[in-house]
Design a protein around this motif. Structure first.
Motif, PDB file in Angstrom:
ATOM      1  N   PRO A 134      36.011  33.303  14.893  1.00  0.00           N
ATOM      2  CA  PRO A 134      36.002  34.377  13.901  1.00  0.00           C
ATOM      3  C   PRO A 134      34.970  34.058  12.823  1.00  0.00           C
ATOM      4  N   SER A 194      33.687  43.280  15.996  1.00  0.00           N
ATOM      5  CA  SER A 194      34.820  42.378  16.205  1.00  0.00           C
ATOM      6  C   SER A 194      34.878  41.267  15.166  1.00  0.00           C
ATOM      7  N   ARG A 222      33.310  38.552  15.425  1.00  0.00           N
ATOM      8  CA  ARG A 222      33.193  37.264  16.123  1.00  0.00           C
ATOM      9  C   ARG A 222      31.829  36.658  15.835  1.00  0.00           C
TER      10      ARG A 222
END
Lengths: 277, 277, 277, 277
Positions: A11, A42, A44
């Protein structure tokens, strides 16, 4: 001086690059190439870092594990060649190009074996002193056939399976055994012409460009994450057969290019997409 | 929340990325995109970092100056549009494409003015409510002509000069006034067909592909750092004129693409080459 | 000396080329370029012949009609510019490129008018001294809206309608009025991503190449005969919006290239395909 | 029913196509594909006609000779495979691709033998059961070396010699023995980077695209008629070695594509250019 590649997926959070590069610096490792990407949807974070120096893998990974947020994946990859098993049916061009590129040193792969559901490519494979296993799909059930392949594959413990024009659809059970580790070449510019006979479909539609797609295999037919696509111009003089012939060059080029990216640890899978750093 | 881009070029040394990203972190700035490159031959380090947060430019640059080695160049660039003056001769397609892309918002440029050594493109320029200066090269010496242009340019204080098919060679004195800030489109795939009439040369040579090259202008004709190149297929049915016509699309596409890269602060000049991050 | 182009489509039979070229020879016409194609599936013969000389259209066509088999179509086309009406919505890039290419002489078209279902492109159109008709689709039924457009179009008697990012689907009734004479640009590499939001679809699928398709409009959405396709590479860093932006160049280039082929009378429609001679 | 291809090159004159196709018709031959080209500068006429039927070669050629103007060349080519001898040095990729394409049926060639001035590619050649002649250039003069090659080549009576990365410049005497019959792959986008080390030159110039060129060999180094060119994108991260590696795919693809055109009798040489029908 060794060279290794650090692969991180986690993350995103503020200061990540600083933390990671600090740890590398603390370990006296020199960064020779570094690429990051944050997926805005996302959140990410992806990072690929080529490092040079004296590695203490254990403490380096320990330090990283302390610094990285929950849900992180990290990997420190050395320069050992990836080991692959290649699955084929009858067509020679994709297998042939891989064999040739490994032979001439363009593609740094360790081909453990070739498995075919037809005997056609045995002679070609053996020219390059590699084992060929002919596993006939006739006379056995689909499940049995896949089991025979899996057993044969297992003894080689490959990093990846390469479907070099293997013309059978793999079951979800098979795919689940090698998640994100089966690479297929589909002979169309996906998502156009999913399924069988894409060149026939392309011909019928009257397209002016054909293509090929290298992708990871998932449960859904031809829906897996795309690694590489290439195209070639055609015109009205091309029959479906001419398109298939012109397509062979695209197929082999796109498959070996995708393998090159995988071999260099540049491909991250992100849902049904790839991030290529 | 502001967005700025940090551009750094300096001698490479261990720990550079860690130091720089630490400083950004200390300033509470979030890195949204980051790219680095180390040139292995020269040992020069290049970094382009997109930052998001509340900026204190002064202290941020001060902190960087303390950390960076001697011989570093660093710049913190905001989102203000780059200001350009465009130089043209008679051909409309490159100017036209820039005007249209700025008009439709595809290219974030502030076109201050267009200067032509012919009056041909005045009407087109004025359609877009921009000033056009016709500065005739006839009846004046080369030095005088360039001086007239420089005077006109100076009032606009542009970031870049764009030679959009400006068919005159600029003197070293002119170039020295805007180092690495003059962008030219050459209508060949450099270094093939340097100089005049590249399509005629290409036709005479019987090439099967033509191209165009956007590059920074230096003293040496068509020798400056290349930003972008594109190509297009031709065949024996193309006359030199047909090649020139087919080339127009390549020229305009490559020039506006190069301008896009420059506008996004992605182009570093490194000797007679570019590094594009 | 005049120049005309003879276009023939008919069932194939032995000796056709000899018969046709004999007739041209008898008429003292010189063939400057000649292309034929026989479709092996349908047995249809296509021929495009550029002729030079003194034409007696009436007797030439009469002689051809006597020689050609039943079911033949033939046309003798002069050098008059094709007349088009362009339909648009809000996006400027395709319209802009056509306007610019007609302006600079790259595209030999006579643009009769531009019709938009939004007022956005009026200013751009009028810069080039062309009539713009804003025909709002709000407050009227779909049938009424199309009727308003048809009425406006009719007064110009165009050879072709060009849908330059006209974002409404035309009804079969509308299409039937201009069979094989409506040219559309679809912003995907057909048949991938039919229908709305192709860049969003492409982004979601994670493709590595995007494309655009110029085609004739038929009843079936995005199913008409393809004239030209082009592509552009993308990667994981492209958002759907970035793809749309990169796609604009492909769209405008493929549309003007298709128009160029149509303008030169090089496009034959053959079922749901094109033959381009 | 046989299939043959008629190749004609002659001075252009009115009625030529009619005369030629009439003769074919008289001979009851069906034209399945036909392409012509008139070079406007030289006034030379080129025609390639695929014929189907029962051939009487002698009377067909006699009829053509009566009809064609002085200075004509005509040839009636059957479907026998072209016979080639391949010359190599050390690099495997071009030879490998030809071997593989001939093996899998993509390229209809009869490879008589491979000759190398190094022994490196002997093992590869022999995998495909073809003779390899190692003819060392060390310890003999250039003239002697070429004489040894010519003697070896002569016994095979090839239609073409293929230089598949043969890294020696052939003397005019050698070339004169096989005019327009020696095909070379040069590892640059000619005329850029003539001569040795083109990738090093490309790297030094900072190009953004590399290419390769297949051409017929003439007396002047890298100046012969170009058959095919292809390119590949590179960027600042490519070292000269990376460019060379990326170039290998371009080289092999362009060489086999050129061979395909030659094999299909589609390449006419016209001064220092080619006409490809």
């Amino acid at each position: 001086m060794e060279q290794k590649t650090l692969l991180i997926e986690c993350p995103d959070s503020k200061g990540l690059i600083a933390q990671i590069t600090n740890i590398c610096y603390k370990h006296q490792l020199n960064i020779t190439r570094n690429t990051e990407y944050v997926d805005p949807d996302s959140g990410r974070f992806y990072m690929r870092t080529q490092l040079e120096g004296i590695f203490n893998d254990h403490t380096l990974l320990l330090d990283l594990d302390r610094a990285l947020p929950r849900g992180s994946e990290r990997q420190l990859v050395g320069t050992a060649k990836k080991r692959v098993v290649i699955l084929v049916t009858k067509e020679a061009h994709c297998l042939g190009d891989i064999l040739m590129k490994v032979f001439d040193g363009s593609l740094e792969l360790d081909i453990a074996a070739v498995i075919g559901n037809h005997p056609n490519l045995q002679a070609l494979t053996e020219k390059f002193e590699l084992p060929y296993h002919f596993i006939d799909h006739q006379g056995v059930s689909r499940v049995e056939h896949e089991q025979l392949i899996l057993t044969q594959v297992a003894q080689y413990q490959p990093d990846y399976l390469v479907l070099a024009k293997f013309m059978r659809v793999l079951s979800p059970d098979f795919v689940a055994r090698y998640p994100q580790r089966i690479i297929n070449i589909h002979h169309s510019f996906l998502p156009a012409f999913i399924g069988a006979h894409p060149y026939r479909q392309a011909f019928n539609r009257g397209v002016k460009i054909i293509g090929a797609t290298a992708h990871f295999v998932t449960d859904s037919l031809d829906e897996g994450p795309i690694i590489k696509q290439m195209v070639s111009n055609v015109d009205h003089t091309y029959s479906a057969k001419d398109m298939a012939k012109a397509g062979r060059d695209v197929e082999k080029n796109v498959l070996t290019k995708a393998l090159e990216l995988v071999v260099e640890d540049r491909v991250f899978v992100h849902g049904n997409k790839t991030v290529i750093l």
